[in-house]
Design a protein around this motif. Sequence first.
Motif, short mmCIF file in Angstrom:
data_model
loop_
_atom_site.label_atom_id
_atom_site.label_comp_id
_atom_site.label_asym_id
_atom_site.label_seq_id
_atom_site.Cartn_x
_atom_site.Cartn_y
_atom_site.Cartn_z
N PHE A 54 0.87 -1.17 0.00
CA PHE A 54 0.00 0.00 0.00
C PHE A 54 0.91 1.22 0.00
N ILE A 55 0.75 2.08 -1.01
CA ILE A 55 1.53 3.32 -1.07
C ILE A 55 0.58 4.50 -1.16
N GLY A 56 1.12 5.69 -0.89
CA GLY A 56 0.32 6.90 -0.97
C GLY A 56 0.85 7.94 -0.01
N PRO A 57 0.42 9.19 -0.14
CA PRO A 57 0.92 10.26 0.73
C PRO A 57 0.46 10.06 2.17
N SER A 58 1.12 10.75 3.08
CA SER A 58 0.74 10.68 4.49
C SER A 58 -0.72 11.06 4.66
N VAL A 219 1.15 -8.12 3.49
CA VAL A 219 0.66 -6.80 3.12
C VAL A 219 1.58 -5.78 3.76
N LEU A 220 2.16 -4.91 2.94
CA LEU A 220 3.19 -3.98 3.39
C LEU A 220 2.74 -2.55 3.17
N VAL A 221 2.76 -1.75 4.23
CA VAL A 221 2.60 -0.31 4.09
C VAL A 221 3.98 0.32 4.07
N THR A 222 4.24 1.15 3.07
CA THR A 222 5.54 1.80 3.00
C THR A 222 5.42 3.18 2.36
N HIS A 223 6.23 4.13 2.85
CA HIS A 223 6.37 5.43 2.20
C HIS A 223 7.48 5.37 1.14
N ASN A 224 8.26 4.30 1.18
CA ASN A 224 9.42 4.17 0.32
C ASN A 224 9.00 3.45 -0.96
N MET A 225 8.83 4.21 -2.03
CA MET A 225 8.34 3.60 -3.28
C MET A 225 9.38 2.66 -3.88
N GLN A 226 10.67 2.95 -3.67
CA GLN A 226 11.69 2.03 -4.15
C GLN A 226 11.57 0.68 -3.44
N GLN A 227 11.25 0.74 -2.16
CA GLN A 227 11.05 -0.51 -1.42
C GLN A 227 9.85 -1.28 -1.95
N ALA A 228 8.76 -0.58 -2.20
CA ALA A 228 7.58 -1.24 -2.78
C ALA A 228 7.93 -1.90 -4.09
N ALA A 229 8.70 -1.21 -4.92
CA ALA A 229 9.09 -1.75 -6.22
C ALA A 229 9.99 -2.97 -6.07
N ARG A 230 10.84 -2.97 -5.04
CA ARG A 230 11.78 -4.08 -4.86
C ARG A 230 11.11 -5.35 -4.35
N VAL A 231 10.17 -5.22 -3.42
CA VAL A 231 9.71 -6.42 -2.70
C VAL A 231 8.29 -6.86 -3.02
N SER A 232 7.46 -6.00 -3.60
CA SER A 232 6.05 -6.36 -3.75
C SER A 232 5.73 -6.93 -5.13
N THR A 235 0.75 -3.62 -6.09
CA THR A 235 0.78 -2.34 -5.38
C THR A 235 -0.57 -1.65 -5.52
N ALA A 236 -1.05 -1.12 -4.38
CA ALA A 236 -2.27 -0.32 -4.36
C ALA A 236 -1.89 1.11 -3.99
N PHE A 237 -2.31 2.06 -4.82
CA PHE A 237 -2.05 3.48 -4.56
C PHE A 237 -3.32 4.10 -3.99
N LEU A 238 -3.20 4.65 -2.77
CA LEU A 238 -4.31 5.30 -2.10
C LEU A 238 -4.07 6.79 -2.02
N GLN A 239 -5.16 7.54 -2.10
CA GLN A 239 -5.10 8.99 -1.94
C GLN A 239 -6.42 9.46 -1.33
N GLN A 240 -6.32 10.21 -0.23
CA GLN A 240 -7.50 10.76 0.45
C GLN A 240 -8.55 9.68 0.74
N GLY A 241 -8.06 8.53 1.17
CA GLY A 241 -8.95 7.45 1.56
C GLY A 241 -9.54 6.66 0.43
#
Length: 270
Positions: A54-58, A219-232, A235-241
Amino acid sequence: MSVFTSSSAAGGPIIDFAAAESSLEIAGLSLAYGEKPALRDLTLRIPRHRVTAFIGPSGCGKSTLLRALNRLHDLNEEVVRRGEIRLEGQDIHAPQVDVAELRRRVGMVFQAPNPFPMSIYDNVAFGLRLQGGMRKREMDDTVEWALQSAALWEEVKDRLRASAWTLSGGQQQRLVIARTLAVQPEVLLLDEPASALDPISTLKIEELIRNLKSRLSLVLVTHNMQQAARVSDYTAFLQQGELVEYGPTRTLFTNPRLRRTENYITGRMT
């Protein structure tokens, strides 16, 4: 593997892996803290024996969604939820569901390592003792297996009775993963498990994640997009819920369907 597309609340396509075997299925999930919406009508499937990031802004709802998957919001009376989350086809909010058993089946590892104030051995054995009915030899074998699975056994096998707090931060995080693995979950939720670690420890955690998917779903939550690209794998991109886009990681990072996704992964939107 066949897919079908449906529309998100924002009008963009969501890829749902209908033909894939799923560990978790999320259907029309919305969640709010009182009057403040946190998740909006999410529908997606978590494939079995794969890593889903799961990726996306804070503040986009990544961690809120992760915690919803094993009912960590239950004690917050302000939380209002609708929709379903199904584990192996069963609604996790059904009256007959034992929440403690659910959390055994869907384990959780948090951002900061949280070993208990006891020995390395006792940390890993903690859940086993709560379950009861395990002989000492079997428990010893299970503790060793869990530590090996978490790539920690060779580093601690000669000091199992030492305090868990004597371990480094990276070792403590792997110990927590071993503690979770010891009770044999079907799904492992990881909330930014390497964000507080040094680069070497981070690489060990990432290698561990890749190795574990042969045994369970992650299921991995990460702010690090390079990490998401390496291990997942997905990928699900979330924004404003909202779930903006969901698909195979390589496709989402190299050929996203939506401009919103492209803007985020290229750094034009934070």
